[in-house]
Motif scaffolding. Structure first.
Motif, PDB file in Angstrom:
ATOM      1  N   ASN A   1      -6.445  -6.877  -8.403  1.00  0.00           N
ATOM      2  CA  ASN A   1      -6.632  -8.331  -8.347  1.00  0.00           C
ATOM      3  C   ASN A   1      -5.737  -9.000  -9.388  1.00  0.00           C
ATOM      4  O   ASN A   1      -5.689  -8.557 -10.537  1.00  0.00           O
ATOM      5  CB  ASN A   1      -8.098  -8.689  -8.614  1.00  0.00           C
ATOM      6  CG  ASN A   1      -8.417 -10.107  -8.216  1.00  0.00           C
ATOM      7  OD1 ASN A   1      -7.768 -11.053  -8.648  1.00  0.00           O
ATOM      8  ND2 ASN A   1      -9.410 -10.248  -7.373  1.00  0.00           N
TER       9      ASN A   1
ATOM     10  N   THR B   1      -7.587 -17.316   5.041  1.00  0.00           N
ATOM     11  CA  THR B   1      -6.828 -16.605   4.016  1.00  0.00           C
ATOM     12  C   THR B   1      -7.387 -15.193   3.884  1.00  0.00           C
ATOM     13  O   THR B   1      -8.597 -15.014   3.756  1.00  0.00           O
ATOM     14  CB  THR B   1      -6.932 -17.334   2.665  1.00  0.00           C
ATOM     15  OG1 THR B   1      -6.399 -18.649   2.824  1.00  0.00           O
ATOM     16  CG2 THR B   1      -6.147 -16.604   1.589  1.00  0.00           C
TER      17      THR B   1
ATOM     18  N   TYR C   1      -7.396 -11.744   1.722  1.00  0.00           N
ATOM     19  CA  TYR C   1      -7.067 -11.092   0.453  1.00  0.00           C
ATOM     20  C   TYR C   1      -7.023  -9.594   0.723  1.00  0.00           C
ATOM     21  O   TYR C   1      -7.965  -9.029   1.285  1.00  0.00           O
ATOM     22  CB  TYR C   1      -8.113 -11.408  -0.618  1.00  0.00           C
ATOM     23  CG  TYR C   1      -7.930 -10.562  -1.850  1.00  0.00           C
ATOM     24  CD1 TYR C   1      -6.828 -10.759  -2.687  1.00  0.00           C
ATOM     25  CD2 TYR C   1      -8.812  -9.543  -2.144  1.00  0.00           C
ATOM     26  CE1 TYR C   1      -6.629  -9.968  -3.800  1.00  0.00           C
ATOM     27  CE2 TYR C   1      -8.625  -8.747  -3.268  1.00  0.00           C
ATOM     28  CZ  TYR C   1      -7.531  -8.968  -4.084  1.00  0.00           C
ATOM     29  OH  TYR C   1      -7.330  -8.172  -5.183  1.00  0.00           O
TER      30      TYR C   1
ATOM     31  N   SER D   1      -2.702 -12.261  -1.283  1.00  0.00           N
ATOM     32  CA  SER D   1      -3.356 -13.027  -0.217  1.00  0.00           C
ATOM     33  C   SER D   1      -2.332 -13.410   0.839  1.00  0.00           C
ATOM     34  O   SER D   1      -1.163 -13.660   0.523  1.00  0.00           O
ATOM     35  CB  SER D   1      -4.016 -14.279  -0.791  1.00  0.00           C
ATOM     36  OG  SER D   1      -5.087 -13.909  -1.642  1.00  0.00           O
TER      37      SER D   1
END
Length: 146
Positions: A73, A103, A105, A112
């Motif tokens: 992340n 969107t 991820y 993304s």
């Protein structure tokens, strides 16, 4: 069971599976990714829908011996969160009957993407994830989990 009965059942099942989704059907329920590694459940998240990881075929990271975490992340404060329970699809809006955009991820690369979803049938969903304003896209088919 006779061969004739088996053929009739198989034909009925293939017809049921290939039926197009009814117009206006919501993108809900749990879906298996094309590679069979993940279950994603679509649900209402406020004004829009979202998709959450609810199951991993390999739930344990062999490097750590613990549940997989979102270690790529871009937000360092979120790298300890487990992948199971992670909302990986946000802002889903229906564009036209049986098509949605949102969107995506991707915890495999920490990036993304714009995601386009097309419900091919009540049991099949096509996902197209794109980057660079739609210049580079990847498509896969997900199947509904019963």
């Amino acid at each position: 069971m006779s061969t004739g009965n088996a053929l009739v059942i198989a034909a009925a099942l293939s017809i049921a599976i290939s039926q197009p989704a009814p117009a206006g059907e919501r993108l809900t329920g749990t879906w298996l990714t094309e590679d069979g590694s993940t279950h994603v459940t679509f649900k209402s998240c406020g004004d829009m829908d979202c998709g959450q990881i609810v199951w991993l075929r390999e739930p344990i990271d062999p490097e750590t011996g613990k549940a997989w975490q979102d270690k790529l992340n871009p937000d360092a404060s979120l790298r300890q969160q487990p992948l199971v329970g992670l909302t990986m699809i946000t802002g889903l809006m229906e564009n036209s009957p049986n098509t949605w955009t949102g969107t995506l991820y991707n915890p495999l690369d920490g990036k993304s993407y714009t995601g386009h979803f097309l419900m091919l049938s009540a049991a099949k969903l096509e996902l197209k994830g794109c980057t660079l304003a739609g210049l580079i896209c990847q498509t896969e088919t997900w199947v509904r989990v019963k």
